[in-house]
Design an enzyme around this catalytic site. Sequence first.
Site, mmCIF file in Angstrom:
data_model
loop_
_atom_site.group_PDB
_atom_site.id
_atom_site.type_symbol
_atom_site.label_atom_id
_atom_site.label_comp_id
_atom_site.label_asym_id
_atom_site.label_seq_id
_atom_site.Cartn_x
_atom_site.Cartn_y
_atom_site.Cartn_z
ATOM 1 N N GLY A 21 42.470 17.264 59.748
ATOM 2 C CA GLY A 21 43.399 17.987 59.571
ATOM 3 C C GLY A 21 44.653 17.529 60.608
ATOM 4 O O GLY A 21 45.647 17.451 60.104
ATOM 5 N N ARG A 25 44.511 13.202 65.188
ATOM 6 C CA ARG A 25 42.949 12.606 65.098
ATOM 7 C C ARG A 25 42.802 11.510 64.230
ATOM 8 O O ARG A 25 42.054 10.559 64.328
ATOM 9 C CB ARG A 25 42.002 13.817 64.683
ATOM 10 C CG ARG A 25 40.828 13.585 64.587
ATOM 11 C CD ARG A 25 39.791 14.863 64.280
ATOM 12 N NE ARG A 25 40.055 16.014 64.674
ATOM 13 C CZ ARG A 25 39.908 17.041 64.131
ATOM 14 N NH1 ARG A 25 39.646 17.191 63.012
ATOM 15 N NH2 ARG A 25 40.262 18.289 64.954
ATOM 16 N N ARG A 44 56.896 12.774 57.511
ATOM 17 C CA ARG A 44 56.665 14.124 58.019
ATOM 18 C C ARG A 44 55.580 14.233 59.321
ATOM 19 O O ARG A 44 55.025 15.058 59.667
ATOM 20 C CB ARG A 44 56.256 15.164 57.082
ATOM 21 C CG ARG A 44 57.338 15.640 55.875
ATOM 22 C CD ARG A 44 56.896 16.475 55.173
ATOM 23 N NE ARG A 44 57.644 16.936 53.974
ATOM 24 C CZ ARG A 44 58.242 17.980 53.454
ATOM 25 N NH1 ARG A 44 57.543 18.965 54.131
ATOM 26 N NH2 ARG A 44 58.997 17.968 52.327
ATOM 27 N N ARG A 88 36.706 15.166 53.958
ATOM 28 C CA ARG A 88 37.280 15.701 55.035
ATOM 29 C C ARG A 88 36.448 15.979 56.352
ATOM 30 O O ARG A 88 35.176 16.041 55.988
ATOM 31 C CB ARG A 88 37.331 17.081 54.408
ATOM 32 C CG ARG A 88 37.892 18.097 55.782
ATOM 33 C CD ARG A 88 38.548 19.516 55.311
ATOM 34 N NE ARG A 88 38.322 20.484 56.236
ATOM 35 C CZ ARG A 88 38.843 20.809 57.274
ATOM 36 N NH1 ARG A 88 39.703 19.554 57.824
ATOM 37 N NH2 ARG A 88 38.586 21.629 58.035
ATOM 38 N N SER A 91 37.257 20.668 61.863
ATOM 39 C CA SER A 91 36.905 21.710 62.578
ATOM 40 C C SER A 91 36.444 22.899 62.065
ATOM 41 O O SER A 91 37.243 23.128 61.059
ATOM 42 C CB SER A 91 37.552 21.680 64.051
ATOM 43 O OG SER A 91 38.962 22.159 63.719
ATOM 44 N N ASP A 207 34.448 26.074 67.445
ATOM 45 C CA ASP A 207 34.300 27.834 68.073
ATOM 46 C C ASP A 207 33.305 28.484 67.426
ATOM 47 O O ASP A 207 32.944 28.116 66.439
ATOM 48 C CB ASP A 207 35.824 28.276 68.273
ATOM 49 C CG ASP A 207 36.345 28.605 66.850
ATOM 50 O OD1 ASP A 207 36.197 29.421 66.193
ATOM 51 O OD2 ASP A 207 36.766 27.631 66.183
ATOM 52 N N ARG A 220 38.953 18.851 70.420
ATOM 53 C CA ARG A 220 39.132 18.696 68.985
ATOM 54 C C ARG A 220 39.624 17.419 68.424
ATOM 55 O O ARG A 220 39.382 16.934 67.646
ATOM 56 C CB ARG A 220 39.832 19.760 68.524
ATOM 57 C CG ARG A 220 39.139 21.089 68.500
ATOM 58 C CD ARG A 220 39.552 22.255 67.765
ATOM 59 N NE ARG A 220 41.025 22.621 68.368
ATOM 60 C CZ ARG A 220 41.203 23.513 69.201
ATOM 61 N NH1 ARG A 220 40.176 24.001 69.809
ATOM 62 N NH2 ARG A 220 42.466 24.076 69.351
#
Length: 239
Positions: A21, A25, A44, A88, A91, A207, A220
């Site tokens: 996401g 990362r 963007r 994908r 997290s 989490d 993350r």
Amino acid sequence: MSTPHISAAPGDFAKTVLMPGDPLRAKFIAETFFENAKLVTAVRGMLGYTGTYEGRPVSVMGSGMGMPSIGIYSYELFTQYDVDNIIRIGSAGSYSPAAKLYDVVLATAAYSESSYARVQGGCEGDVTQPSPALCGALRASAQKCGVALIEGVLHSSDVFYREDKTPYWQRLRDEKGCIAVEMESFALFHNARVTGKNAACLVTISDSFVTHEETTSEQRQTSFTDMMRVALGSVGEGV
């Protein structure tokens, strides 16, 4: 060729794209694991890179948060850039005491209350499925890497901050079999199905709804390396 959201040229993306996401990362993965990493798009701030891993071409690109965002990027990659496989790597929040912080989960399905699949392609179901072949490649890679996978249904939610104060997550766990929650895989799996491509999802537990433990944003971004190695090791494995 470019799209309104991706500035890459034809051939800039490999057949397999890893999609975290967070675009940072994606940057971390390219700089840490790729040989000859090349930035191919930054529209963007959604960074995308192509390089090689153990001699095999691979790309990584951020998807942003939520189904509308991954829905746009994955559809354009599948239909405009001839990408065959999207994994994908994200997290997730655990709904189960069996899925602990830093555990790696392979999605066997995605359940959602979202209207994404109905609006995009007229599909009325509330569950979408990953590619069996791509999931098989990820299982094989995990075994080679010595990484234990937990497998189960993910809850793909449209809502991060929820006003419902009841233990809704326990109901989703007990009635729908959801072991963790994230926000993208339902749309990704749908897009793969309607375009005839492959998609899968690995998530790392960041989490827990059960224990209330959580990781930091920096953890993350840079610490979920088991998931990254498993995804990278699956590239080119018969898919």
